[in-house]
Design a protein around this motif. Structure first.
Motif, mmCIF file in Angstrom:
data_model
loop_
_atom_site.group_PDB
_atom_site.id
_atom_site.type_symbol
_atom_site.label_atom_id
_atom_site.label_comp_id
_atom_site.label_asym_id
_atom_site.label_seq_id
_atom_site.Cartn_x
_atom_site.Cartn_y
_atom_site.Cartn_z
ATOM 1 N N ALA A 105 -18.694 29.928 16.014
ATOM 2 C CA ALA A 105 -18.539 29.314 17.330
ATOM 3 C C ALA A 105 -17.645 28.087 17.242
ATOM 4 O O ALA A 105 -17.741 27.300 16.297
ATOM 5 C CB ALA A 105 -19.898 28.919 17.891
ATOM 6 N N THR A 106 -16.783 27.902 18.229
ATOM 7 C CA THR A 106 -15.864 26.760 18.188
ATOM 8 C C THR A 106 -16.540 25.449 18.572
ATOM 9 O O THR A 106 -16.059 24.377 18.201
ATOM 10 C CB THR A 106 -14.664 26.988 19.115
ATOM 11 N N LEU A 107 -17.630 25.516 19.314
ATOM 12 C CA LEU A 107 -18.406 24.321 19.631
ATOM 13 C C LEU A 107 -19.582 24.270 18.665
ATOM 14 O O LEU A 107 -20.436 25.152 18.661
ATOM 15 C CB LEU A 107 -18.888 24.354 21.074
ATOM 16 N N THR A 155 -18.226 14.143 19.183
ATOM 17 C CA THR A 155 -18.719 13.479 20.382
ATOM 18 C C THR A 155 -20.233 13.382 20.363
ATOM 19 O O THR A 155 -20.930 14.157 19.696
ATOM 20 C CB THR A 155 -18.283 14.212 21.673
ATOM 21 N N PHE A 169 -10.536 18.456 15.855
ATOM 22 C CA PHE A 169 -11.975 18.676 15.640
ATOM 23 C C PHE A 169 -12.665 17.346 15.948
ATOM 24 O O PHE A 169 -13.233 16.690 15.087
ATOM 25 C CB PHE A 169 -12.221 19.131 14.199
ATOM 26 N N GLU A 204 -21.903 16.611 18.382
ATOM 27 C CA GLU A 204 -21.269 17.915 18.407
ATOM 28 C C GLU A 204 -19.765 17.758 18.267
ATOM 29 O O GLU A 204 -19.228 16.659 18.448
ATOM 30 C CB GLU A 204 -21.607 18.688 19.683
ATOM 31 N N ALA A 205 -19.100 18.835 17.904
ATOM 32 C CA ALA A 205 -17.651 18.808 17.745
ATOM 33 C C ALA A 205 -17.095 20.149 18.178
ATOM 34 O O ALA A 205 -17.750 21.184 18.056
ATOM 35 C CB ALA A 205 -17.267 18.525 16.300
ATOM 36 N N GLU A 206 -15.871 20.122 18.690
ATOM 37 C CA GLU A 206 -15.234 21.345 19.153
ATOM 38 C C GLU A 206 -13.958 21.601 18.378
ATOM 39 O O GLU A 206 -13.080 20.727 18.294
ATOM 40 C CB GLU A 206 -14.910 21.274 20.645
ATOM 41 N N LYS A 208 -10.468 23.088 18.139
ATOM 42 C CA LYS A 208 -9.399 23.524 19.025
ATOM 43 C C LYS A 208 -8.177 23.835 18.166
ATOM 44 O O LYS A 208 -7.439 22.922 17.755
ATOM 45 C CB LYS A 208 -9.077 22.463 20.070
ATOM 46 N N LYS A 260 -22.798 22.242 17.004
ATOM 47 C CA LYS A 260 -23.801 21.200 17.218
ATOM 48 C C LYS A 260 -24.356 20.762 15.873
ATOM 49 O O LYS A 260 -24.617 21.600 14.985
ATOM 50 C CB LYS A 260 -24.915 21.721 18.121
ATOM 51 N N TYR A 320 -17.738 23.380 10.888
ATOM 52 C CA TYR A 320 -17.145 24.547 11.533
ATOM 53 C C TYR A 320 -16.702 25.511 10.446
ATOM 54 O O TYR A 320 -15.937 25.145 9.550
ATOM 55 C CB TYR A 320 -15.939 24.139 12.383
#
Lengths: 113, 117
Positions: free
Chosen positions: B54-56, B77, B74, B64-66, B68, B58, B50
């Motif tokens: 983009a916060t999501l 998944t 972070f 993938e990770a998001e 927040k 791939k 990251y």
């Protein structure tokens, strides 16, 4: 051939001996790093170098020294090895100014008896 | 100053189940965040990163990770685990200060993922 090559891959030595771990890279990166990995502790930074004339201590530099012989070569020395320096050591490289991605060698496993 | 905490040193899932590896960070400046994977007897390789876009995010192998910010998390998944995902995973943070990074990644303690048939 690997882009980041570490030698030796495995080494067993005795307390008090001098040890050198070598790292060479073909990626053309200017920044090089030495990390130490211990189970349950993740990776910790020992030394890093931005170029041949720039060497910096990391968070656990005591008992270690480094030499940047050329842009492509960065060696780590243990002047007098002790058992708690038994660990897996990684060299890594990075292009200056990029978004922080490191490229790692395959590691050098050091055992100090 | 920056730090990373990975919740759970070992995670075990069945093949085909959801993989969730947790990572929380602390950073005094906007962070860059990374997930690396280490297979046995190998070095670390980048899964995803990251970098304030983009916060999501791939990555490779279906991960993938998001990012927040409100939760300083972070998490990594993957919808369906595969046997080949068994490895150790490391979350890492570096400072995004003025658009430069010294590459001084701070790593979490690592999470060993086991996948059962």
């Amino acid at each position: 051939d690997a882009d980041v090559t570490q030698t030796p891959r495995n080494r067993i030595t005795k307390t008090g001996k001098r040890i050198m771990l070598e790292c060479s890279q073909t990626k053309g990166h200017d920044r090089m790093y030495w990390y130490r990995q211990d189970p349950g502790l993740g990776l910790r930074l020992i030394y890093y170098s931005f170029d041949v004339k720039d060497i910096n201590k990391g968070e656990i530099s005591d008992g270690y020294s480094v030499s940047r012989q050329a842009q492509a070569k960065f060696s780590l020395s243990l002047e007098s090895a002790i058992p708690n320096q038994t660990a897996l050591y990684f060299c890594a490289t990075k292009r200056g100014g990029s978004t922080g991605e490191l490229f790692f060698g395959e590691g050098s496993r050091l055992t100090v008896l | 100053a920056q730090s990373v905490t990975q919740l759970g040193s070992h995670v075990s899932v069945s093949e085909g189940a959801l993989v969730l590896l947790r990572c929380n960070y602390s950073s005094s400046v906007p962070p860059y965040l990374f997930w690396y994977v280490q297979y046995p007897n190998q070095g670390l390789q980048l899964l995803l990163k990251y970098t304030s876009a983009a916060t999501l995010v791939k990555g490779i192998n279906g991960f993938e990770a998001e990012f927040k910010k409100s939760e300083t998390s972070f998490h990594l998944t993957k919808p369906s685990a595969h046997m080949s995902d068994a490895a150790e995973y490391f979350c890492a943070v570096s400072a995004n200060a003025g658009g430069t990074s010294y590459g001084k990644l701070t790593f979490g303690q690592g999470t060993i993922l086991t996948v059962h048939p």
